[in-house]
Design a protein around this motif. Structure first.
Motif, PDB file in Angstrom:
ATOM      1  N   HIS A 213      53.572  44.143 -17.540  1.00  0.00           N
ATOM      2  CA  HIS A 213      52.582  43.681 -18.519  1.00  0.00           C
ATOM      3  C   HIS A 213      51.545  44.783 -18.734  1.00  0.00           C
ATOM      4  O   HIS A 213      51.157  45.457 -17.780  1.00  0.00           O
ATOM      5  CB  HIS A 213      51.884  42.409 -18.028  1.00  0.00           C
ATOM      6  CG  HIS A 213      52.769  41.207 -18.009  1.00  0.00           C
ATOM      7  ND1 HIS A 213      53.715  41.001 -17.034  1.00  0.00           N
ATOM      8  CD2 HIS A 213      52.845  40.138 -18.856  1.00  0.00           C
ATOM      9  CE1 HIS A 213      54.348  39.849 -17.267  1.00  0.00           C
ATOM     10  NE2 HIS A 213      53.845  39.316 -18.365  1.00  0.00           N
ATOM     11  N   VAL A 214      51.117  44.938 -19.974  1.00  0.00           N
ATOM     12  CA  VAL A 214      50.115  45.953 -20.308  1.00  0.00           C
ATOM     13  C   VAL A 214      48.964  45.278 -21.054  1.00  0.00           C
ATOM     14  O   VAL A 214      49.183  44.553 -22.040  1.00  0.00           O
ATOM     15  CB  VAL A 214      50.723  47.067 -21.187  1.00  0.00           C
ATOM     16  CG1 VAL A 214      49.628  47.995 -21.707  1.00  0.00           C
ATOM     17  CG2 VAL A 214      51.756  47.852 -20.406  1.00  0.00           C
ATOM     18  N   ASP A 215      47.734  45.490 -20.572  1.00  0.00           N
ATOM     19  CA  ASP A 215      46.554  44.937 -21.241  1.00  0.00           C
ATOM     20  C   ASP A 215      46.297  45.695 -22.538  1.00  0.00           C
ATOM     21  O   ASP A 215      46.396  46.925 -22.591  1.00  0.00           O
ATOM     22  CB  ASP A 215      45.329  45.046 -20.332  1.00  0.00           C
ATOM     23  CG  ASP A 215      45.413  44.098 -19.142  1.00  0.00           C
ATOM     24  OD1 ASP A 215      46.132  43.092 -19.244  1.00  0.00           O
ATOM     25  OD2 ASP A 215      44.766  44.383 -18.114  1.00  0.00           O
ATOM     26  N   LEU A 216      45.946  44.944 -23.551  1.00  0.00           N
ATOM     27  CA  LEU A 216      45.701  45.526 -24.876  1.00  0.00           C
ATOM     28  C   LEU A 216      44.352  45.040 -25.393  1.00  0.00           C
ATOM     29  O   LEU A 216      44.083  43.834 -25.424  1.00  0.00           O
ATOM     30  CB  LEU A 216      46.817  45.099 -25.834  1.00  0.00           C
ATOM     31  CG  LEU A 216      46.989  45.899 -27.130  1.00  0.00           C
ATOM     32  CD1 LEU A 216      47.326  47.355 -26.833  1.00  0.00           C
ATOM     33  CD2 LEU A 216      48.100  45.278 -27.978  1.00  0.00           C
ATOM     34  N   GLU A 226      46.906  53.781 -30.658  1.00  0.00           N
ATOM     35  CA  GLU A 226      47.758  54.446 -29.662  1.00  0.00           C
ATOM     36  C   GLU A 226      47.172  54.232 -28.270  1.00  0.00           C
ATOM     37  O   GLU A 226      45.959  54.338 -28.079  1.00  0.00           O
ATOM     38  CB  GLU A 226      47.858  55.946 -29.966  1.00  0.00           C
ATOM     39  CG  GLU A 226      48.870  56.684 -29.111  1.00  0.00           C
ATOM     40  CD  GLU A 226      49.000  58.150 -29.533  1.00  0.00           C
ATOM     41  OE1 GLU A 226      49.951  58.476 -30.257  1.00  0.00           O
ATOM     42  OE2 GLU A 226      48.128  58.956 -29.131  1.00  0.00           O
ATOM     43  N   ILE A 227      48.052  53.926 -27.312  1.00  0.00           N
ATOM     44  CA  ILE A 227      47.622  53.737 -25.931  1.00  0.00           C
ATOM     45  C   ILE A 227      48.507  54.573 -25.012  1.00  0.00           C
ATOM     46  O   ILE A 227      49.591  55.012 -25.397  1.00  0.00           O
ATOM     47  CB  ILE A 227      47.689  52.259 -25.493  1.00  0.00           C
ATOM     48  CG1 ILE A 227      49.138  51.751 -25.566  1.00  0.00           C
ATOM     49  CG2 ILE A 227      46.759  51.401 -26.329  1.00  0.00           C
ATOM     50  CD1 ILE A 227      49.306  50.354 -24.988  1.00  0.00           C
ATOM     51  N   THR A 228      48.024  54.803 -23.808  1.00  0.00           N
ATOM     52  CA  THR A 228      48.808  55.529 -22.793  1.00  0.00           C
ATOM     53  C   THR A 228      49.036  54.601 -21.605  1.00  0.00           C
ATOM     54  O   THR A 228      48.085  53.998 -21.100  1.00  0.00           O
ATOM     55  CB  THR A 228      48.072  56.797 -22.319  1.00  0.00           C
ATOM     56  OG1 THR A 228      47.856  57.659 -23.444  1.00  0.00           O
ATOM     57  CG2 THR A 228      48.906  57.537 -21.283  1.00  0.00           C
ATOM     58  N   ILE A 229      50.283  54.473 -21.176  1.00  0.00           N
ATOM     59  CA  ILE A 229      50.605  53.604 -20.043  1.00  0.00           C
ATOM     60  C   ILE A 229      51.269  54.419 -18.937  1.00  0.00           C
ATOM     61  O   ILE A 229      51.823  55.499 -19.178  1.00  0.00           O
ATOM     62  CB  ILE A 229      51.536  52.445 -20.460  1.00  0.00           C
ATOM     63  CG1 ILE A 229      52.910  52.985 -20.883  1.00  0.00           C
ATOM     64  CG2 ILE A 229      50.917  51.617 -21.569  1.00  0.00           C
ATOM     65  CD1 ILE A 229      53.973  51.918 -21.026  1.00  0.00           C
ATOM     66  N   GLY A 247      51.484  38.478 -26.057  1.00  0.00           N
ATOM     67  CA  GLY A 247      52.829  38.147 -25.578  1.00  0.00           C
ATOM     68  C   GLY A 247      53.929  38.914 -26.273  1.00  0.00           C
ATOM     69  O   GLY A 247      55.113  38.725 -25.938  1.00  0.00           O
ATOM     70  N   SER A 248      53.568  39.783 -27.236  1.00  0.00           N
ATOM     71  CA  SER A 248      54.585  40.596 -27.913  1.00  0.00           C
ATOM     72  C   SER A 248      55.261  41.525 -26.918  1.00  0.00           C
ATOM     73  O   SER A 248      54.628  42.013 -25.977  1.00  0.00           O
ATOM     74  CB  SER A 248      53.952  41.417 -29.036  1.00  0.00           C
ATOM     75  OG  SER A 248      53.412  40.582 -30.027  1.00  0.00           O
ATOM     76  N   LYS A 249      56.544  41.772 -27.142  1.00  0.00           N
ATOM     77  CA  LYS A 249      57.313  42.624 -26.224  1.00  0.00           C
ATOM     78  C   LYS A 249      57.859  43.852 -26.953  1.00  0.00           C
ATOM     79  O   LYS A 249      58.238  43.767 -28.123  1.00  0.00           O
ATOM     80  CB  LYS A 249      58.478  41.836 -25.614  1.00  0.00           C
ATOM     81  CG  LYS A 249      58.058  40.694 -24.698  1.00  0.00           C
ATOM     82  CD  LYS A 249      59.275  39.958 -24.159  1.00  0.00           C
ATOM     83  CE  LYS A 249      58.874  38.915 -23.112  1.00  0.00           C
ATOM     84  NZ  LYS A 249      57.981  37.870 -23.656  1.00  0.00           N
ATOM     85  N   VAL A 250      57.894  44.954 -26.233  1.00  0.00           N
ATOM     86  CA  VAL A 250      58.511  46.176 -26.748  1.00  0.00           C
ATOM     87  C   VAL A 250      59.426  46.736 -25.666  1.00  0.00           C
ATOM     88  O   VAL A 250      59.209  46.513 -24.471  1.00  0.00           O
ATOM     89  CB  VAL A 250      57.458  47.243 -27.144  1.00  0.00           C
ATOM     90  CG1 VAL A 250      56.625  46.781 -28.314  1.00  0.00           C
ATOM     91  CG2 VAL A 250      56.576  47.594 -25.951  1.00  0.00           C
ATOM     92  N   THR A 272      55.326  43.687 -21.948  1.00  0.00           N
ATOM     93  CA  THR A 272      54.719  42.522 -22.588  1.00  0.00           C
ATOM     94  C   THR A 272      53.225  42.784 -22.738  1.00  0.00           C
ATOM     95  O   THR A 272      52.533  43.077 -21.751  1.00  0.00           O
ATOM     96  CB  THR A 272      54.939  41.246 -21.754  1.00  0.00           C
ATOM     97  OG1 THR A 272      56.340  41.001 -21.620  1.00  0.00           O
ATOM     98  CG2 THR A 272      54.285  40.048 -22.416  1.00  0.00           C
ATOM     99  N   TYR A 273      52.727  42.679 -23.964  1.00  0.00           N
ATOM    100  CA  TYR A 273      51.306  42.930 -24.226  1.00  0.00           C
ATOM    101  C   TYR A 273      50.474  41.689 -23.893  1.00  0.00           C
ATOM    102  O   TYR A 273      50.826  40.561 -24.269  1.00  0.00           O
ATOM    103  CB  TYR A 273      51.073  43.310 -25.682  1.00  0.00           C
ATOM    104  CG  TYR A 273      51.539  44.704 -26.042  1.00  0.00           C
ATOM    105  CD1 TYR A 273      51.111  45.802 -25.307  1.00  0.00           C
ATOM    106  CD2 TYR A 273      52.379  44.924 -27.132  1.00  0.00           C
ATOM    107  CE1 TYR A 273      51.523  47.078 -25.628  1.00  0.00           C
ATOM    108  CE2 TYR A 273      52.799  46.205 -27.464  1.00  0.00           C
ATOM    109  CZ  TYR A 273      52.372  47.271 -26.706  1.00  0.00           C
ATOM    110  OH  TYR A 273      52.782  48.545 -27.031  1.00  0.00           O
ATOM    111  N   VAL A 274      49.385  41.923 -23.188  1.00  0.00           N
ATOM    112  CA  VAL A 274      48.416  40.865 -22.888  1.00  0.00           C
ATOM    113  C   VAL A 274      47.092  41.259 -23.529  1.00  0.00           C
ATOM    114  O   VAL A 274      46.449  42.223 -23.114  1.00  0.00           O
ATOM    115  CB  VAL A 274      48.240  40.687 -21.361  1.00  0.00           C
ATOM    116  CG1 VAL A 274      47.208  39.598 -21.083  1.00  0.00           C
ATOM    117  CG2 VAL A 274      49.559  40.352 -20.696  1.00  0.00           C
ATOM    118  N   ILE A 275      46.710  40.535 -24.569  1.00  0.00           N
ATOM    119  CA  ILE A 275      45.503  40.895 -25.313  1.00  0.00           C
ATOM    120  C   ILE A 275      44.263  40.433 -24.565  1.00  0.00           C
ATOM    121  O   ILE A 275      44.148  39.268 -24.175  1.00  0.00           O
ATOM    122  CB  ILE A 275      45.534  40.288 -26.724  1.00  0.00           C
ATOM    123  CG1 ILE A 275      46.726  40.872 -27.494  1.00  0.00           C
ATOM    124  CG2 ILE A 275      44.225  40.558 -27.471  1.00  0.00           C
ATOM    125  CD1 ILE A 275      46.914  40.278 -28.874  1.00  0.00           C
TER     126      ILE A 275
END
Length: 295
Positions: A213-216, A226-229, A247-250, A272-275
């Motif tokens: 999961h990645v915080d957005l 643009e983000i860096t993970i 909850g969008s997935k890439v 999975t994006y967590v806003i």
């Protein structure tokens, strides 16, 4: 081989139940885990002995042999088979046989059976394969991501092995001829190592695919950017589409876990994006959101 008191290592007595052994193992494993004792030079050795003790005492058959034969428990099957042969060929009954050898160390008995002057030429040539050893070894997920060398201590001997990248949780590999020493010139047994991959706090592994999961930030989700993970292979820049939903997935193809013994092949990484909803807003910022809600 020197005698190792497995009960003493786990801090239990011979009356311990299976549940007692399990609890004692967990307690000692936590206490002596190398990751928790980076300054203790003996931590790794102690941790391996704890795993070895648990592997024997948690197995009813191995524990029975250990309790009966002590340091020679690995040769229990060979001892029983040879004892039966000797009884049949000599005419001893089981009771007479035990009386004849009472008070003798099993190692001494093996020596007299296979190498002593009282043996016949035929019995002196009998060879037995050494016992197979079984060990458990824990790895971090990050350790299993790349091939690396590890030194294991097995019965006082250091064995240096290369652990391939992509090894699975619960997977067992065989190290030939690193088990128990053969009897009377027989071949050594093998060493079987079962790997346990520790749970990673931020990454889940399923086969060769990874999930995280990645915080957005809300503003990035709405406007794009643009983000860096961080990934196991390093930092990766991602373009975020405008109006990205919670909850969008890439999928990042080829950024998952390496495929075992297939160089250059990797699974995929699913994100999975967590806003994140902003907090501690100023009155002005709240006002702007109020205006936006009216539009």
């Amino acid at each position: 081989m020197n005698f190792i008191d497995y009960y003493k290592i786990l801090g239990i007595d011979k009356k311990a139940t299976a549940s007692d052994i399990k609890k004692a193992y967990r307690k000692q494993a936590r206490k002596y885990h190398p990751d928790l004792n980076p300054k203790d030079a003996d931590a790794k050795k102690n941790f391996q002995q704890i795993n070895e003790a648990n592997a024997v005492l948690s197995d009813p058959e191995k524990r029975k042999k250990y309790d009966k034969y002590g340091k020679d428990w690995q040769h229990a099957d060979h001892f029983e088979n040879t004892k039966q042969y000797q009884e049949q060929s000599s005419g001893f009954s089981g009771r007479e046989y035990s009386q004849a050898h009472s008070g003798r160390d099993f190692s001494d008995f093996f020596e007299s059976m296979f190498g002593g002057s009282t043996n016949t030429g035929r019995s002196r040539q009998v060879k037995f394969r050494g016992e197979d050893y079984y060990a458990k070894f824990q790895l971090k997920l990050t350790d299993a991501y790349k091939p690396h060398q590890q030194t294991l201590s097995v019965n006082g001997k250091n064995i240096r092995i290369t652990i391939p990248a992509g090894i699975e949780n619960g997977q067992t590999i065989k190290i030939s001829a690193h088990g128990g020493t053969g009897i009377n010139g027989g071949p050594n047994g093998d060493l079987y190592i079962t790997f346990s991959i520790a749970i990673h706090p931020g990454i889940k592994r399923l086969g060769n695919d990874l999930y995280t999961h990645v915080d957005l930030e809300l503003y990035t989700a709405v406007l794009g950017g643009e983000i860096t993970i961080d990934t196991l292979s390093g930092k990766v820049k991602l373009k975020v589409k405008a109006e990205t939903q919670n909850g969008s997935k890439v999928k990042l193809k080829g950024k998952g876990f390496p495929v075992y013994k297939k160089e250059g092949q990797f699974g995929d990484l699913y994100i999975t994006y967590v806003i994140k909803i902003p907090t501690h807003l100023t009155e002005k910022q709240k006002g702007l959101f109020a205006e936006l809600s009216k539009s």
